[in-house]
Design an enzyme around this catalytic site. Structure first.
Site, PDB file in Angstrom:
ATOM      1  CG  HIS A 171      -0.982  -1.628   1.652  1.00 29.01           C
ATOM      2  ND1 HIS A 171      -2.840  -1.589   0.749  1.00 29.01           N
ATOM      3  CD2 HIS A 171      -1.056  -2.207   2.518  1.00 29.01           C
ATOM      4  CE1 HIS A 171      -3.093  -2.880   1.697  1.00 29.01           C
ATOM      5  NE2 HIS A 171      -2.341  -2.697   2.165  1.00 29.01           N
ATOM      6  CB  SER A 212      12.851  20.498 -15.305  1.00 28.53           C
ATOM      7  OG  SER A 212      12.370  21.559 -15.399  1.00 28.53           O
TER       8      SER A 212
END
Length: 477
Positions: A152, A282
Site C-alpha cells: 500500500h 527540466s
C-alpha cells in the site's frame, strides 16, 4: 526544409528501424509478390497449365516493384491489389495471365498481415528475451541487498533489491509464455476464395477436393508456416488480431508496472534510471533528474493497452463472411501497437542496462523503519528471558506509537530502541538491541528465492535463446 505534413511519432520518433520496416509498404508489397509466386508455383505443382518459365519470370521481378505504375493504375481502378497485379503483369508479360489465379484480395492482404504479425512477434520476442537478460543481471547482482518493502506504499517487511527485480522478471516470463503460445499457433489464411468455400479453386481443379486442400498446404510451406486455418470466411478470423494485440498489451502492462516502481524509487533516491552527462532534466529546474525514459515507457504502455481494444471491437462486429469496416481500424491499430511495443522494449532494455543503485540511501530508509519491524523479534527474546508476552506486547505498542509520533509530528529520528532500552521490563541494553537490527535477519528467503528463480526459471530461458542475446537498445530521442 521542415516537413509540412503530419507524421506519426510512431513512424519517426520511437520505434526501431527493424519494426518500422516490417510495417512498411515495401515489406507489404514484396510479400504480396512472394505470395503470388507461391500461389502460381503451387497451382503448377498441382497440375494447372502453368509453366516453369512463367514462374521464373515472376521470381525475377519479386523485388523490382514498379510502384509508379501501380500508383497510377490505382487512380483509375480504385483497387490496390488489382493495381499491383496489373503492374506485376507489365513486368512479366508471359506470366501475366496466371497472376492471382483463383484468388481474392484477401489472399495477399490477409496472408501478408499474418506474415507481418508473425515477424513482428519474433522481433518483439527477441527484445523481450534481451530485456529479461539485462534485468536478470541486475537481480543477481542485488539479490542479497536488503531494502525496505512496501505494501500500500507504506513501509513493510524488508525484501531485497534483487527480489523486487525478480517480480518484474516474473511478469515478463508470463508475457513470454503468452507470446510463444500465440506465435506458435499462428497459421496462414491460405487460398479460401470469396466466402471461404474455395469454390474458385474447386473449379480450377475440376472438382478435386484433395487438390484444394493440398493447395493451402503447399502455400503455407512455401511461406514458412506449418499450415493454414481449416475454415474461414473471406478473411481469417479477426479474433486473431485480438489475440496478438492481447500479447502486446500484456507486455505493456508489465512494462508500465516496472516504470511505476522505478519512478517511485527515483523519487526516494534509491534507484535511478540512466541519466546522460549532458541530459537536461527540466527546462526550469536545472538540478532535476526527471525519469523521462520510464515516463515515456508508461505513456506508450497506456497507448498499447487502450489500442488492444480496437481488434476486440472489430472481431465482435464483423458480419457473416466479411465486412470491410475492419480495414482502416485494423491497419492503424495493429501496426501502431507493434511499433509502440517495440519502443517500450527498447526503453526497457536501456533502463535495465543502466539502473543506478544508491546503497546508503536504501540502508538509511530501511534503518529508519527497521526498529518497528524488529519489535516482534525483540518481544520474543524478552519472553524467552522470562517476560510476560501480553505485558511486553502492550509496552511495545505504547512505545511504537510514541516513537511514530516523534517521527511524524516532530520530524525527529525513530527513538523506539531508546525507549525499549530504558524500559526495565525488557531488560536489554541499547547495544544488544542494535545487534538485533541486522537488515539481513529480516529479509526471510528473499535472496534465496531470487537465486532459485534465476537458476530454475530464467537461466533455462536465456540458455535456450543464447543466439539472440546481446542486442543494444537505441533510444532515438
Amino acid at each position: 526544409m521542415q516537413e509540412t505534413n503530419y507524421t506519426s511519432p510512431l513512424s519517426e520518433r520511437y520505434p526501431s528501424a527493424e519494426m518500422k520496416y516490417l510495417f512498411s509498404p515495401e515489406m507489404k508489397f514484396r510479400t504480396w509478390r512472394k505470395l503470388w509466386v507461391a500461389l502460381a508455383e503451387s497451382e503448377m505443382e498441382l497440375g494447372l497449365d502453368i509453366t516453369q518459365s512463367q514462374i521464373d519470370e515472376l521470381k525475377s521481378q519479386i523485388d523490382n516493384i514498379n510502384y509508379d505504375v501501380a500508383k497510377e493504375r490505382e487512380k483509375i481502378v480504385r483497387h490496390d491489389v488489382m493495381s499491383h497485379v496489373y503492374a506485376y503483369g507489365l513486368q512479366c508479360p508471359n506470366a501475366k495471365g496466371i497472376i492471382h489465379l483463383g484468388a481474392t484480395s484477401c489472399y495477399v492482404g490477409d496472408n501478408t498481415d499474418m506474415i507481418i504479425m508473425s515477424e513482428g512477434l519474433k522481433l518483439i520476442r527477441k527484445k523481450l528475451i534481451n530485456t529479461i537478460a539485462k534485468l536478470a543481471e541486475f537481480a543477481d547482482e542485488y539479490k542479497a541487498m536488503p531494502t525496505l518493502g512496501f505494501t500500500h506504499y507504506q513501509a513493510a517487511q524488508p525484501t531485497t533489491v534483487g527480489k523486487r527485480a525478480s517480480l518484474w522478471l516474473n511478469d515478463l516470463v508470463l508475457d513470454l509464455e503468452d507470446l510463444d503460445y500465440v506465435l506458435g499457433s499462428l497459421k496462414l489464411l491460405g487460398s479460401k476464395g470469396t466466402t471461404g468455400t474455395q469454390a474458385s479453386f474447386l473449379e480450377l481443379f475440376s472438382g478435386d477436393h484433395e487438390k484444394c486442400k493440398k493447395l493451402d498446404k503447399l502455400i503455407a510451406e512455401k511461406m514458412g508456416f506449418s499450415d493454414c486455418y481449416p475454415v474461414s470466411g473471406q478473411t481469417y478470423s479477426r479474433k486473431l488480431d485480438s489475440r496478438v494485440l492481447n500479447v502486446l498489451a500484456g507486455i505493456a502492462q508489465s512494462a508500465h508496472k516496472f516504470s511505476n516502481d522505478i519512478r517511485l524509487l527515483q523519487h526516494m533516491k534509491e534507484v535511478e534510471e540512466p541519466f546522460e552527462k549532458n541530459q537536461i532534466g527540466s527546462s526550469a529546474m536545472a538540478y532535476k533528474r526527471n525519469p523521462m525514459r520510464s515516463e515515456r515507457m508508461a505513456s506508450l504502455a497506456n497507448y498499447v493497452m487502450s489500442t488492444s481494444m480496437n481488434p476486440q471491437i472489430t472481431a465482435a462486429t464483423q458480419w457473416f463472411e466479411r465486412t470491410l469496416d475492419d480495414s482502416a481500424n485494423k491497419r492503424i491499430s495493429v501496426s501502431e501497437a507493434f511499433l509502440a511495443t517495440d519502443s517500450i522494449l527498447e526503453l526497457y532494455i536501456n533502463i535495465s542496462d543502466g539502473l543506478v543503485v544508491y546503497p546508503q540511501v536504501i540502508k538509511s530508509h530501511l534503518m529508519a523503519e527497521l526498529p518497528f519491524m524488529a519489535s516482534e523479534n525483540i518481544m520474543m527474546d524478552a519472553v524467552k528471558a522470562g517476560g510476560d508476552r501480553q505485558e511486553l506486547h502492550e509496552r511495545i505498542r505504547v512505545h511504537s506509537m510514541a516513537a511514530a509520533k516523534v517521527v511524524k509530528e516532530e520530524g525527529k529520528p525513530n527513538d523506539l530502541l531508546d525507549r525499549i532500552a530504558a524500559d526495565p521490563l525488557f531488560n536489554i541494553t541499547k547495544e544488544a538491541l542494535q545487534k538485533v537490527l541486522k537488515p539481513e535477519n529480516y529479509i526471510g528467503r528473499a535472496d534465496v528465492q531470487t537465486e532459485e528463480f534465476l537458476d530454475g526459471v530464467i537461466k533455462p530461458i536465456l540458455s535456450a535463446n543464447a543466439d539472440i542475446i546481446g542486442m543494444e537498445a537505441k533510444i532515438n530521442i
